[in-house]
Design a protein around this motif. Structure first.
Motif, PDB file in Angstrom:
ATOM      1  N   ARG A   1       7.495  90.033  43.962  1.00 16.65           N
ATOM      2  CA  ARG A   1       8.234  90.040  45.225  1.00 16.65           C
ATOM      3  C   ARG A   1       7.821  88.846  46.089  1.00 16.65           C
ATOM      4  NH1 ARG A   1      10.737  94.853  46.883  1.00 16.65           N
ATOM      5  NH2 ARG A   1      10.460  96.600  45.461  1.00 16.65           N
ATOM      6  N   ILE A   2       6.530  88.611  46.173  1.00 16.92           N
ATOM      7  CA  ILE A   2       6.058  87.486  46.978  1.00 16.92           C
ATOM      8  C   ILE A   2       6.518  86.166  46.374  1.00 16.92           C
ATOM      9  CG2 ILE A   2       3.997  86.288  47.802  1.00 16.92           C
ATOM     10  CD1 ILE A   2       2.616  88.996  47.928  1.00 16.92           C
ATOM     11  N   ARG A   3       6.429  86.059  45.038  1.00 18.61           N
ATOM     12  CA  ARG A   3       6.866  84.835  44.373  1.00 18.61           C
ATOM     13  C   ARG A   3       8.353  84.585  44.630  1.00 18.61           C
ATOM     14  NH1 ARG A   3       4.787  85.904  39.891  1.00 18.61           N
ATOM     15  NH2 ARG A   3       6.591  86.765  38.803  1.00 18.61           N
ATOM     16  N   GLY A   4       9.128  85.685  44.666  1.00 19.63           N
ATOM     17  CA  GLY A   4      10.549  85.541  44.937  1.00 19.63           C
ATOM     18  C   GLY A   4      10.828  84.955  46.311  1.00 19.63           C
ATOM     19  N   VAL A   5       9.987  85.323  47.292  1.00 21.78           N
ATOM     20  CA  VAL A   5      10.143  84.747  48.631  1.00 21.78           C
ATOM     21  C   VAL A   5       9.778  83.263  48.621  1.00 21.78           C
ATOM     22  CG1 VAL A   5       9.283  84.828  51.000  1.00 21.78           C
ATOM     23  CG2 VAL A   5       9.680  86.967  49.755  1.00 21.78           C
ATOM     24  N   LEU A   6       8.704  82.927  47.941  1.00 24.07           N
ATOM     25  CA  LEU A   6       8.190  81.554  47.979  1.00 24.07           C
ATOM     26  C   LEU A   6       8.998  80.573  47.146  1.00 24.07           C
ATOM     27  CD1 LEU A   6       4.345  82.253  47.795  1.00 24.07           C
ATOM     28  CD2 LEU A   6       5.747  81.818  49.810  1.00 24.07           C
ATOM     29  N   THR A   7       9.909  81.059  46.311  1.00 26.20           N
ATOM     30  CA  THR A   7      10.722  80.129  45.526  1.00 26.20           C
ATOM     31  C   THR A   7      11.741  79.389  46.379  1.00 26.20           C
ATOM     32  OG1 THR A   7      12.236  81.944  44.977  1.00 26.20           O
ATOM     33  CG2 THR A   7      10.505  81.424  43.376  1.00 26.20           C
ATOM     34  N   GLU A   8      12.044  79.914  47.557  1.00 27.31           N
ATOM     35  CA  GLU A   8      13.040  79.289  48.436  1.00 27.31           C
ATOM     36  C   GLU A   8      12.377  78.232  49.313  1.00 27.31           C
ATOM     37  OE1 GLU A   8      16.270  79.733  48.479  1.00 27.31           O
ATOM     38  OE2 GLU A   8      16.194  81.256  46.888  1.00 27.31           O
ATOM     39  N   ALA A   9      12.929  77.020  49.283  1.00 23.69           N
ATOM     40  CA  ALA A   9      12.361  75.927  50.087  1.00 23.69           C
ATOM     41  C   ALA A   9      12.399  76.259  51.578  1.00 23.69           C
ATOM     42  CB  ALA A   9      13.115  74.630  49.816  1.00 23.69           C
ATOM     43  N   ARG A  10      13.503  76.869  52.023  1.00 26.67           N
ATOM     44  CA  ARG A  10      13.610  77.214  53.441  1.00 26.67           C
ATOM     45  C   ARG A  10      12.529  78.220  53.840  1.00 26.67           C
ATOM     46  NH1 ARG A  10      19.166  78.454  56.425  1.00 26.67           N
ATOM     47  NH2 ARG A  10      19.721  76.974  54.817  1.00 26.67           N
TER      48      ARG A  10
ATOM     49  N   LEU B   1       9.673  77.897  56.796  1.00 27.39           N
ATOM     50  CA  LEU B   1       9.518  78.877  57.863  1.00 27.39           C
ATOM     51  C   LEU B   1       8.095  79.446  57.888  1.00 27.39           C
ATOM     52  CD1 LEU B   1      12.920  80.741  57.490  1.00 27.39           C
ATOM     53  CD2 LEU B   1      12.229  79.296  59.412  1.00 27.39           C
ATOM     54  N   LEU B   2       7.539  79.708  56.722  1.00 24.47           N
ATOM     55  CA  LEU B   2       6.183  80.250  56.665  1.00 24.47           C
ATOM     56  C   LEU B   2       5.153  79.236  57.150  1.00 24.47           C
ATOM     57  CD1 LEU B   2       6.392  82.145  53.249  1.00 24.47           C
ATOM     58  CD2 LEU B   2       6.523  83.111  55.560  1.00 24.47           C
ATOM     59  N   ALA B   3       5.362  77.968  56.794  1.00 23.18           N
ATOM     60  CA  ALA B   3       4.450  76.928  57.282  1.00 23.18           C
ATOM     61  C   ALA B   3       4.553  76.784  58.797  1.00 23.18           C
ATOM     62  CB  ALA B   3       4.759  75.602  56.596  1.00 23.18           C
ATOM     63  N   LEU B   4       5.772  76.817  59.321  1.00 24.58           N
ATOM     64  CA  LEU B   4       5.970  76.663  60.762  1.00 24.58           C
ATOM     65  C   LEU B   4       5.329  77.810  61.541  1.00 24.58           C
ATOM     66  CD1 LEU B   4       9.666  75.396  60.781  1.00 24.58           C
ATOM     67  CD2 LEU B   4       7.678  74.115  61.600  1.00 24.58           C
ATOM     68  N   VAL B   5       5.509  79.041  61.052  1.00 16.05           N
ATOM     69  CA  VAL B   5       4.967  80.174  61.798  1.00 16.05           C
ATOM     70  C   VAL B   5       3.438  80.208  61.681  1.00 16.05           C
ATOM     71  CG1 VAL B   5       4.992  82.016  60.039  1.00 16.05           C
ATOM     72  CG2 VAL B   5       5.488  82.556  62.430  1.00 16.05           C
ATOM     73  N   PHE B   6       2.889  79.742  60.570  1.00 19.31           N
ATOM     74  CA  PHE B   6       1.431  79.632  60.430  1.00 19.31           C
ATOM     75  C   PHE B   6       0.871  78.652  61.455  1.00 19.31           C
ATOM     76  CE2 PHE B   6      -2.209  77.400  58.456  1.00 19.31           C
ATOM     77  CZ  PHE B   6      -3.093  78.479  58.338  1.00 19.31           C
TER      78      PHE B   6
ATOM     79  N   ASN C   1      15.648  83.685  61.388  1.00 19.96           N
ATOM     80  CA  ASN C   1      15.788  82.967  60.121  1.00 19.96           C
ATOM     81  C   ASN C   1      14.968  83.638  59.024  1.00 19.96           C
ATOM     82  OD1 ASN C   1      17.305  80.097  60.262  1.00 19.96           O
ATOM     83  ND2 ASN C   1      16.436  80.576  62.265  1.00 19.96           N
ATOM     84  N   ALA C   2      13.818  84.184  59.384  1.00 19.61           N
ATOM     85  CA  ALA C   2      12.963  84.835  58.388  1.00 19.61           C
ATOM     86  C   ALA C   2      13.594  86.106  57.839  1.00 19.61           C
ATOM     87  CB  ALA C   2      11.600  85.150  59.003  1.00 19.61           C
ATOM     88  N   THR C   3      14.420  86.799  58.614  1.00 24.18           N
ATOM     89  CA  THR C   3      15.046  88.022  58.109  1.00 24.18           C
ATOM     90  C   THR C   3      15.998  87.741  56.957  1.00 24.18           C
ATOM     91  OG1 THR C   3      16.888  87.962  59.711  1.00 24.18           O
ATOM     92  CG2 THR C   3      14.901  89.173  60.351  1.00 24.18           C
ATOM     93  N   GLN C   4      16.369  86.476  56.768  1.00 24.65           N
ATOM     94  CA  GLN C   4      17.274  86.116  55.680  1.00 24.65           C
ATOM     95  C   GLN C   4      16.561  85.407  54.530  1.00 24.65           C
ATOM     96  OE1 GLN C   4      19.714  88.244  56.505  1.00 24.65           O
ATOM     97  NE2 GLN C   4      21.015  86.770  55.445  1.00 24.65           N
TER      98      GLN C   4
END
Length: 403
Positions: free
Chosen positions: A204-213, A217-222, A325-328
């Motif tokens: 599940r986590i890998r599936g999220v991280l495969t998307e460039a967007r 978003l994860l880098a920005l919120v970090f 944006n993260a909800t999508q």
């Protein structure tokens, strides 16, 4: 889904979010009192903020999949009751190591509440209405931030810091009992996920991280968490030292950060329509930069308090845009996606508090707050730039109505 039951659940999620955010910020204004009680430097007792945030961030990796599989509301209800126990134990802590332990456990249990609440809204509310719905639901969390900053200092000055944790335990207990009771009457509010879809924890986590967007978003919120929440943890202590404010008044001044968030929640529909996502990101970064610089350098308490308000308004303008944006990022595993998103935010906070403690040892809090302001200004510019480029791409915006 019964409309009245769903509306009641949103109110209860706001109450649980209130307690969760109050718990996160409750020690900000009481750091000098904790330092006096345990005879340790402020930088040492500030570890309770770091450990809370680390546990909060890491546990997202567990709660996201649990929410997807067992139902977000079930997990939230049980975690809220566990938070009541953690807060009670913190109130009874007799040493700094024990306080740090119970604050770590509190962070680990509070981690389920806000991210899974956002995931539930994402599953329930159509995209076109979701940003306003999130802003309204999260107003409870904003009020919690205000209450945490305010009551932490007020109770430290009056009844003692232990009273603050006892009060938190009571709020968590009430919210948890009401959540569980409402869910038992309306189990359809939180359907369980399908067990045979083959999506394991790491998949599940890998599936999220495969998307460039998603990675952007994860880098920005970090990075946002490092600067905004990292610096905010030391703002009340800064005002106590440099402006000569009591802990109560310092907490009240910093609580205006949350008031800025409430103003955004009240004006969310208008601001979203007038500014759009790009304008909210750009304006939010600009206001955060100005606000934190004012907190650091304003010559009067009034100027610093105004800076806290401006920074708060800017934070919620940009952070809410990051959230929508993260909800999508991964609609098929939204609980996991939002948990990873929140985990990055609060792991960023833990890094920020650690960096803040280092800066305090090498310099003073003015450098910390001013640096955070400049950091957030640049971050807003980068986010606005990415939004402009994404606007030309096809965005998946589901239009199905909630069942």
């Amino acid at each position: 889904m019964p409309t009245s039951a769903a509306s009641r659940m949103i109110l209860l999620l706001a109450l649980a979010g209130f307690a969760s955010m109050a718990s996160m910020r409750i020690t900000d204004a009481m750091l000098p009192a904790l330092a006096e009680t345990f005879a340790r430097p402020v930088a040492d007792v500030a570890q309770n903020i770091t450990l809370f945030a680390v546990a909060y961030g890491l546990m997202q990796l567990a709660y996201g999949p649990l929410g997807d599989r067992h139902g977000a509301l079930r997990v939230i209800g049980l975690a809220t009751l566990a938070c009541a126990l953690g807060s009670l134990a913190a109130a009874l802590a007799g040493s700094l190591p024990m306080l740090l332990l119970f604050r770590t456990l509190s962070g680990a249990t509070a981690a389920a509440i806000i991210p899974l609440s956002m995931a539930w809204v994402g599953d329930t509310v159509p995209y076109a209405e979701r940003q306003v719905a999130l802003a309204r639901m999260l107003s409870g969390a904003v009020l919690g931030l205000i209450a945490g900053q305010t009551l932490g200092g007020l109770l430290a000055d009056t009844l003692g810091w232990r009273a603050a944790f006892l009060l938190l335990a009571g709020v968590f207990l009430v919210a948890g009992i009401l959540l569980i009771a409402t869910l038992r009457r309306h189990p359809e509010l939180s359907p369980r996920g399908e067990g045979g879809d083959g999506l394991a924890f790491l998949a599940r986590i890998r599936g999220v991280l495969t998307e460039a967007r998603a990675r952007w978003l994860l880098a920005l919120v970090f990075l946002e968490g490092i600067a905004a929440f990292g610096a905010l943890g030391f703002a009340a202590s800064h005002l106590h030292r440099w402006q000569g404010l009591s802990l109560t008044r310092a907490g009240l001044a910093v609580a205006l950060f949350g008031v800025g968030g409430l103003i955004f929640a009240a004006l969310a529909r208008l601001l979203v329509r007038r500014l759009g996502e790009t304008g909210l990101a750009l304006g939010g970064g600009t206001l955060m930069g100005a606000g934190f610089l004012a907190l650091a350098l304003a010559p009067t308490p009034m100027g610093a308090a105004l800076g806290a308000f401006v920074a708060g308004l800017g934070f919620y303008m940009m952070h809410n845009t990051l959230q929508i944006n993260a909800t999508q990022m991964a609609p098929a595993a939204r609980g996991t996606a939002m948990a990873v998103f929140a985990g990055c935010l609060f792991l960023g906070q833990s890094v920020g508090v650690g960096l803040g403690g280092l800066i305090l040892r090498l310099g003073d809090s003015r450098w910390l707050l001013a640096g955070a302001g400049l950091w957030l200004l640049v971050l807003g510019l980068v986010f606005a730039w990415r939004l402009r480029s994404w606007r030309t791409q096809k965005i998946d915006q589901p239009t199905e109505k909630a069942a």
